[in-house]
Motif scaffolding. Sequence first.
Motif, mmCIF file in Angstrom:
data_model
loop_
_atom_site.group_PDB
_atom_site.id
_atom_site.type_symbol
_atom_site.label_atom_id
_atom_site.label_comp_id
_atom_site.label_asym_id
_atom_site.label_seq_id
_atom_site.Cartn_x
_atom_site.Cartn_y
_atom_site.Cartn_z
ATOM 1 N N ASP A 157 28.461 -3.871 6.739
ATOM 2 C CA ASP A 157 29.427 -4.738 6.061
ATOM 3 C C ASP A 157 30.064 -5.713 7.031
ATOM 4 O O ASP A 157 30.282 -6.885 6.710
ATOM 5 N N TRP A 160 24.712 -2.507 1.001
ATOM 6 C CA TRP A 160 24.524 -3.573 1.988
ATOM 7 C C TRP A 160 23.067 -3.699 2.407
ATOM 8 O O TRP A 160 22.603 -4.800 2.744
ATOM 9 N N ARG A 203 31.711 8.619 2.095
ATOM 10 C CA ARG A 203 32.987 8.453 1.402
ATOM 11 C C ARG A 203 33.867 9.664 1.684
ATOM 12 O O ARG A 203 33.370 10.766 1.963
ATOM 13 N N ILE A 252 30.828 3.531 1.744
ATOM 14 C CA ILE A 252 30.741 2.344 2.585
ATOM 15 C C ILE A 252 29.971 2.721 3.848
ATOM 16 O O ILE A 252 29.815 3.905 4.164
ATOM 17 N N GLU A 264 39.075 1.514 6.001
ATOM 18 C CA GLU A 264 39.427 1.128 4.643
ATOM 19 C C GLU A 264 40.144 2.254 3.888
ATOM 20 O O GLU A 264 39.909 2.487 2.704
#
Length: 464
Positions: free
Chosen positions: A254, A320, A334, A342, A437
Amino acid sequence: MISDSTTKKVLARALRSGGDFAEIYVEDRSSNSLRLEDSKIERASSGREVGAGIRLRVEERTFYAYTNDLTEKGLLTTADTLRAVLDSSSLTKILNLKAREARSCRGQDTIMPQEVPQEDKVALLKKTDQAARQVSHEVIQVIAWYSDEIQKVLIANSRGLLVEDERIRTRFIIYVIARRKEIIQTGYKPLAYLQGYEALDQHPPQEAAITAARAAVTMLDAIAAPSGRMPVVIAKGSGGTIFHEACGHGLEADHIYKNASVYAGKRGQRVASEIVTAMDDSTLKNSWGSFGFDDEGNPAQSTLLIEQGILRNYLYDDYWAERMGERATGNGRRQSYQHLPIPRMTNTYICNGQIEPADIIKATEKGFYAHTLSGGQVDPATGDFVFGVSEGYLIERGEISTPVRGATLIGNGPRILFEIDMIGNDLEISPGTCGKEGQGIPDGSGCPTLRVRELTVGGTQGGI
């Protein structure tokens, strides 16, 4: 956890109003923890968390909803909340689900943590406390945490994937405080494994407590740290934190796609000294950051990141990888069913070299030895970092000598990869919790003993 028929119904319901891809992630997590302080148990907790997250992708848009109701009705209602945001006549066919594939870190010798009496865990904490205090009368406090977790996940998607993974994790953390008059120093040692309770038989917490206590007491004799640029030898394990924070995050897809990394567009180029090879590997047996499948159902795998200084690969999750025309590397992770996956690291490390660690010290006439790092700050876009050193020593005439306190390491992660000129053969991977995040996940980061030709040491004294 849920039946194949329910799984297929939920995926079909999510896609009824259109969409390119649907996925369900089901989780059942049981945990237990104990905390000892002042030689007594201060806190005990246990719990169970069950739920499911449903993801729907439409071109480049992602929709996500989760629930703790695992009944078929509850799951279908959650799928309907996603379906309601779409108004499309484009339907995606659900492929027949493959035969369910299950993995587990459980082996013949696994001791399931929930089968160990709570009083045995309490007794182990108290023995650990005693072991640390017996090192010196200057040990004034011992804080020890024990925790275990059993996480079962089921992952299925509209492409026919259906897998299960069981992850058993055991952790023991020791924090020791020593005091001499007005001087206070600390020692810290974490133990964490993708294993059952047998991990603490193989890696006794009492030994870790003694190590932490000796570090705290030794640092009571420390002098003020020097300052300036100098050769720095970083102990096994510790340098992995710098690589993880200052370099590893910059290799996640990302960041690459958004051009928010110094490594964007550099695959195939030299990014480190030719003696540096680095990996991300979730297949390492018993390692804290390992698993059977990632949180998108991809098998655990080993990814070559840097080969003899050349950047070879980035870390991809499914989303991605598809957007960038690449193959997923099994790095979709996660924190729980309440979160989207992610790109994340697993066990990320600099590989072994050929040199004996003692020979690296002997080859360094004057310098600084960073044995244990503490907290720090990193700019993920540039790799600039500042890390504290909780246990450090001077190197004089090729020997580790006087302990020093108050040192920091200041530099740039991508740049120091070029400055590594010696790598030992004693790789160690340390456990940790990686944040990104708002999600925390178990990870490992490591390295062998290595030397950085020149690095800025922040301290209060002049150069050595």
